[in-house]
Design a protein around this motif. Structure first.
Motif, PDB file in Angstrom:
ATOM      1  N   GLY A 759      -6.339  -3.821  -3.778  1.00  0.00           N
ATOM      2  CA  GLY A 759      -6.569  -5.222  -4.073  1.00  0.00           C
ATOM      3  C   GLY A 759      -6.581  -5.432  -5.579  1.00  0.00           C
ATOM      4  N   PHE A 760      -6.815  -6.667  -5.954  1.00  0.00           N
ATOM      5  CA  PHE A 760      -6.864  -6.964  -7.376  1.00  0.00           C
ATOM      6  C   PHE A 760      -8.062  -6.274  -8.012  1.00  0.00           C
ATOM      7  CE2 PHE A 760      -4.514 -10.704  -5.778  1.00  0.00           C
ATOM      8  CZ  PHE A 760      -3.352 -10.512  -6.513  1.00  0.00           C
ATOM      9  N   PHE A 761      -7.858  -5.659  -9.139  1.00  0.00           N
ATOM     10  CA  PHE A 761      -8.924  -4.978  -9.884  1.00  0.00           C
ATOM     11  C   PHE A 761      -9.608  -6.055 -10.695  1.00  0.00           C
ATOM     12  CE2 PHE A 761      -9.819  -1.099 -12.823  1.00  0.00           C
ATOM     13  CZ  PHE A 761     -11.136  -1.119 -12.422  1.00  0.00           C
ATOM     14  N   MET A 762     -10.827  -6.436 -10.210  1.00  0.00           N
ATOM     15  CA  MET A 762     -11.516  -7.608 -10.754  1.00  0.00           C
ATOM     16  C   MET A 762     -12.415  -7.197 -11.906  1.00  0.00           C
ATOM     17  SD  MET A 762     -12.527  -9.477  -7.156  1.00  0.00           S
ATOM     18  CE  MET A 762     -13.147  -7.947  -6.485  1.00  0.00           C
ATOM     19  N   PRO A 763     -12.262  -7.847 -13.054  1.00  0.00           N
ATOM     20  CA  PRO A 763     -13.097  -7.520 -14.199  1.00  0.00           C
ATOM     21  C   PRO A 763     -14.557  -7.858 -13.889  1.00  0.00           C
ATOM     22  CG  PRO A 763     -11.184  -8.819 -14.866  1.00  0.00           C
ATOM     23  CD  PRO A 763     -11.241  -8.855 -13.380  1.00  0.00           C
ATOM     24  N   GLY A 764     -15.493  -7.055 -14.445  1.00  0.00           N
ATOM     25  CA  GLY A 764     -16.923  -7.301 -14.269  1.00  0.00           C
ATOM     26  C   GLY A 764     -17.464  -6.840 -12.931  1.00  0.00           C
ATOM     27  N   VAL A 765     -16.643  -6.338 -12.041  1.00  0.00           N
ATOM     28  CA  VAL A 765     -17.083  -5.846 -10.731  1.00  0.00           C
ATOM     29  C   VAL A 765     -17.219  -4.332 -10.828  1.00  0.00           C
ATOM     30  CG1 VAL A 765     -16.531  -5.661  -8.293  1.00  0.00           C
ATOM     31  CG2 VAL A 765     -15.985  -7.747  -9.542  1.00  0.00           C
ATOM     32  N   LEU A 766     -18.356  -3.828 -10.295  1.00  0.00           N
ATOM     33  CA  LEU A 766     -18.639  -2.391 -10.347  1.00  0.00           C
ATOM     34  C   LEU A 766     -17.997  -1.717  -9.161  1.00  0.00           C
ATOM     35  CD1 LEU A 766     -20.186  -0.071 -11.745  1.00  0.00           C
ATOM     36  CD2 LEU A 766     -22.148  -0.611 -10.272  1.00  0.00           C
ATOM     37  N   TYR A 767     -17.284  -0.599  -9.487  1.00  0.00           N
ATOM     38  CA  TYR A 767     -16.651   0.202  -8.442  1.00  0.00           C
ATOM     39  C   TYR A 767     -17.229   1.606  -8.531  1.00  0.00           C
ATOM     40  CZ  TYR A 767     -13.067  -3.459  -8.006  1.00  0.00           C
ATOM     41  OH  TYR A 767     -12.423  -4.642  -7.810  1.00  0.00           O
ATOM     42  N   ARG A 768     -17.152   2.289  -7.298  1.00  0.00           N
ATOM     43  CA  ARG A 768     -17.551   3.688  -7.323  1.00  0.00           C
ATOM     44  C   ARG A 768     -16.652   4.473  -6.401  1.00  0.00           C
ATOM     45  NH1 ARG A 768     -23.218   3.725  -3.726  1.00  0.00           N
ATOM     46  NH2 ARG A 768     -22.235   3.219  -1.689  1.00  0.00           N
ATOM     47  N   GLY A 769     -16.590   5.747  -6.659  1.00  0.00           N
ATOM     48  CA  GLY A 769     -15.771   6.623  -5.833  1.00  0.00           C
ATOM     49  C   GLY A 769     -16.282   8.047  -5.963  1.00  0.00           C
ATOM     50  N   GLY A 770     -15.563   8.948  -5.334  1.00  0.00           N
ATOM     51  CA  GLY A 770     -15.997  10.345  -5.402  1.00  0.00           C
ATOM     52  C   GLY A 770     -17.346  10.542  -4.774  1.00  0.00           C
ATOM     53  N   GLU A 771     -17.523   9.850  -3.585  1.00  0.00           N
ATOM     54  CA  GLU A 771     -18.764   9.971  -2.830  1.00  0.00           C
ATOM     55  C   GLU A 771     -19.945   9.578  -3.685  1.00  0.00           C
ATOM     56  OE1 GLU A 771     -18.962  13.910  -1.318  1.00  0.00           O
ATOM     57  OE2 GLU A 771     -17.209  13.696  -0.005  1.00  0.00           O
TER      58      GLU A 771
END
Length: 782
Positions: A759-771
């Motif tokens: 999806g669109f990579f939204m500025p100011g939104v926190l993402y996490r990955g790698g469990e």
């Protein structure tokens, strides 16, 4: 006294001139009567004789003959009166001369003349002179002596006299003498001797002066030998040539050792001679010590220029004949052809009292201008041996030579058979028949007859070859092809054999220019990108002469050009630049061609084209020939004509495709970056600029992309990556790869899973990955 010394030096120097170039025999008859003791107290004649012994070469002959103490006109040869210098024993000879010249007795010239004449006859090939020095005013027995003198004169001997007194007396009117000079006193005797020898030796340009410590002279070009003579009223030291002078092959400062003579006045007079061999031209300086005595100097230059008769010495009576004399360099015998030297020279001859100027300008038929041979025309009217004096003059020399001509009454008459009018270029048979004049038994046939036509020489022979009908029949034949139009003078001159008068004929040479019939040129059918060849054929033309012509064409083909080959070049006749020469011996055909380009349009040729040849005939009238030209064109297809437009369109499209491939892909904003942290509090992490990562740029028709690695870095490689970022038009898309789990935090704090489609990579939104071990957020720099 000074004038006497200078005049003496002049005489001695003149005697020395040219001694090496031509062997001489000089015979001097001295009036030794008692009256001479009052006219030559200084005994200058003895001093002259001594210096002559030094200056004349070893092969030259000098004799002094005195008068008998008694005798008459009937006395014959008396060799006891004659004294001959011995060149191998000069010192003794000079001493003997001093004792032999004693003034006593009476005038008796006849035996002395017979004695000297007999001795001169023994040297027919030498340059000879008989000089009589007397105070009698003439010969005592002219009826007896004149025949002997005239015989000598006809054999080429120069006959001269010096009469002691204010006039020349009967010597001047005596036809046996070439010239006579008066000598009123002792200085006059020396002056007269100088003039006599000057004319005999052919050297009139002399340098004289009063001798001081330094003597400066000028040496002219082409000098082979020069003598500087110093004579004084006392002893003379050796002459010296100091450093700084031009070079010479040899400098002899004390030539022959000099000498001295005791005069009747009791005074001893000396002389010295310096000799230069092949000196360079320029200014020379010499030094001499005369010990305070009056002294004079004289320079004589013996130029290497000489005259040589190249025409026949045997000439016919009462017929104008060419006289040709070459100017040669006596050092090598070659003709002088340097224009700078020839321009300074003048050559003249005297034919029975008539002065004839010879020129090197080619004015005499058969001559070549500037070849060193001077020529003129002259007529001899006296039979037998006739002397022909010749003279060479320039600014710095004068050379005389007498040639003996054999004038005979037997000659050939040349009858030339030449048409009055001929055509240029046509072979013409020149026929000359020899007819005897005078005594035919004395005649020998010419070796050849030359026809001189301007600078052209045609040889006619009587040997039965090259068109001659029969050998030895007196008919001389040659072939001439006229090369110039107009009135042409043909001068026939016989060479070899007995003399013959030249004959001149005038021939009218005319021309013809008739271009003949037009021979059509058919190029056939021409296709695109081919050429068709033809031939401009003027073999039917009649051409006699040489005529410039211009070739023009009205060929106007869209897509093809016509050309004609002239020489090695192809030229366009429709530009008016095609020029040829039509001549009787030149080409009559010229290649022509039509070259077609890529596209031949479908056009109709309404009528034949023409190739036009324009010229001007010998009468000045215009001559023109129009040659029809047939050409058929095979039209090209649309693709043959316009394929280049298709190629251009394809190239333009390909360029647009390539350019758009680089313009269309999206690129990451320059300020965009990821804040990456191992904690949810991103302030614990680091900011990573996207475009600062290698490989983050766009490709050919590929949007810019970058990969997020689990080890907290951005990479261009997708191996092991957990997420992919792709640039869009003002946006960035984020998608998981390799089955990785990417979540993002909603507004109410809930963690939502990002689907595989991303999806669109939204500025100011926190993402996490790698469990949950890696947190990141899209931010702008600064």
């Amino acid at each position: 006294m000074r004038s006497v010394i200078v005049a003496l030096a002049m005489l001695l120097a003149l005697v020395s001139g040219g001694g090496h170039a031509e062997e001489k025999h000089v015979a001097v008859i001295v009036d030794t009567s008692g009256s001479m003791s009052n006219n030559d107290r200084a005994r200058y004649t003895v001093q002259v004789g001594k210096i002559l012994a030094d200056l004349l070469g070893d092969n030259d002959v000098l004799t002094v003959t005195r008068l008998p103490h008694s005798g008459g006109c009937s006395d014959g040869v008396d060799t006891g009166l004659m004294f001959r210098f011995d060149p191998k024993n000069r010192v003794a000879s000079k001493r003997d001369l001093d004792g032999r010249i004693q003034y006593a007795g009476n005038n008796a010239f006849a035996p002395a003349i017979k004695t000297a004449a007999q001795d001169l006859d023994r040297s027919p090939n030498r340059k000879r002179m008989l000089l009589i020095v007397a105070d009698s005013g003439g010969l005592d027995c002219p009826a007896i002596s004149n025949p002997d003198l005239m015989a000598l004169k006809k054999s080429g001997v120069t006959i001269a006299a010096i009469n002691l007194g204010s006039h020349t007396g009967a010597f001047d009117t005596n036809p046996a003498f070439d010239f006579a000079e008066p000598a009123p006193d002792a200085p006059g005797l020396i002056d007269a001797l100088a003039k006599v020898y000057q004319r005999f030796l052919g050297s009139e340009q002399v340098q004289t002066g009063r001798a001081a410590d330094t003597i400066e002279v000028g040496i002219s070009p082409l000098v082979d030998e020069a003598f500087l003579v110093v004579a004084a009223d006392g002893p003379v030291s050796e002459l010296e040539s100091p450093s700084g002078n031009p070079s010479a092959a040899k400098v002899v400062p004390d030539y022959r050792g000099g000498g001295e003579t005791m005069g009747g006045d009791g005074r001893t007079r000396g002389y010295r001679i310096l000799r230069l061999v092949k000196p360079e031209a320029g200014s020379w300086r010499f030094s001499v010590d005369t010990q305070g005595n009056e002294a004079g100097w004289m320079l004589i230059q013996d130029s290497s220029l000489a005259l040589e008769l190249v025409s026949d010495t045997r000439v016919p009576k009462d017929i104008e004949v060419p006289i040709r004399i070459a100017v040669i360099d006596s050092r090598d015998g070659n003709k002088v052809t340097d224009p700078a030297v020839l321009a300074l020279l003048a050559v003249r001859v005297e034919i029975e009292g008539q002065d004839v100027a010879l020129l090197d300008d080619g004015s005499v038929p058969g001559d070549i201008p500037g070849d060193g041979v001077y020529a003129g025309l002259g007529t001899f009217t006296q039979l037998g041996k006739v002397p022909m004096p010749a003279r060479l003059d320039s600014n710095s020399l004068s050379h005389r030579r007498v040639f003996s001509m054999d004038v005979v009454n037997a000659s050939w008459r040349l009858d030339a058979d030449v048409p009055e009018a001929v055509f240029m270029g046509d072979p013409l048979t020149l026929l000359v028949t020899t007819q005897p004049k005078g005594l035919p038994d004395l005649l020998s046939p010419p070796d050849r007859i030359e026809a001189s036509i301007g600078s052209e020489i045609v040889t006619l022979r009587d040997d039965g070859t090259q068109g001659d009908a029969a050998a030895g029949d007196g008919h001389y034949t040659g072939i001439w092809r006229p090369q110039e139009m107009g009135q042409v003078k043909v001068v026939f001159t016989a060479h070899g054999g007995s003399p013959a008068a030249s004959v001149e004929k005038t021939v009218e040479v005319s021309g013809v220019l008739d271009l003949g019939e037009a021979i059509p040129i058919d190029f056939g059918t021409i296709e695109s990108h081919t050429e068709s060849k033809g031939l401009l054929d003027l073999t039917s033309a009649t051409v006699k002469g040489r005529y410039p012509a211009r070739i023009e064409s009205d060929i106007d083909l869209n897509g093809a050009v016509a050309e004609i080959k002239i020489g090695d070049d192809w030229v366009y006749p429709n530009t008016g630049a095609a020029e040829i020469e039509l001549s009787h011996d030149g080409p009559r055909t010229w290649p022509v061609r039509v070259r077609a380009g890529w596209c031949l349009p479908n056009t109709e040729i309404p009528e034949p084209f023409h190739l036009t040849v324009n010229g001007e005939g010998p009468d000045g009238q215009s001559v023109e020939l129009r040659i029809p030209i047939s050409i058929q064109l095979s039209p090209s297809t649309w693709l043959e004509c316009w394929w280049w437009i298709l190629v251009i369109a394809i190239l333009i499209a390909l360029c647009i495709f390539i350019i758009y491939g680089y313009i269309w892909p999206a690129r990451f904003p320059p300020e965009a970056g990821l804040q990456i942290s191992p904690e949810e509090d991103l302030n614990e992490g680091f900011f990573h600029p996207i475009r600062g990562t290698r490989g983050a740029g766009a490709g050919f028709y590929r949007h810019a992309r970058i990969y997020l690695q689990p080890d907290f870095r951005l990479s261009r490689h997708h191996q092991g990556a957990m997420a992919r970022l792709i640039a869009g038009r003002g946006t960035i898309r984020l998608s998981p790869i390799g089955g990785a789990l990417i979540e993002w935090q909603s507004v109410d704090g809930e963690w939502l899973v990002l689907g595989d489609e991303g999806g669109f990579f939204m500025p100011g939104v926190l993402y996490r990955g790698g469990e949950g071990q890696l947190f990141f957020e899209l931010r702008s720099r600064g």
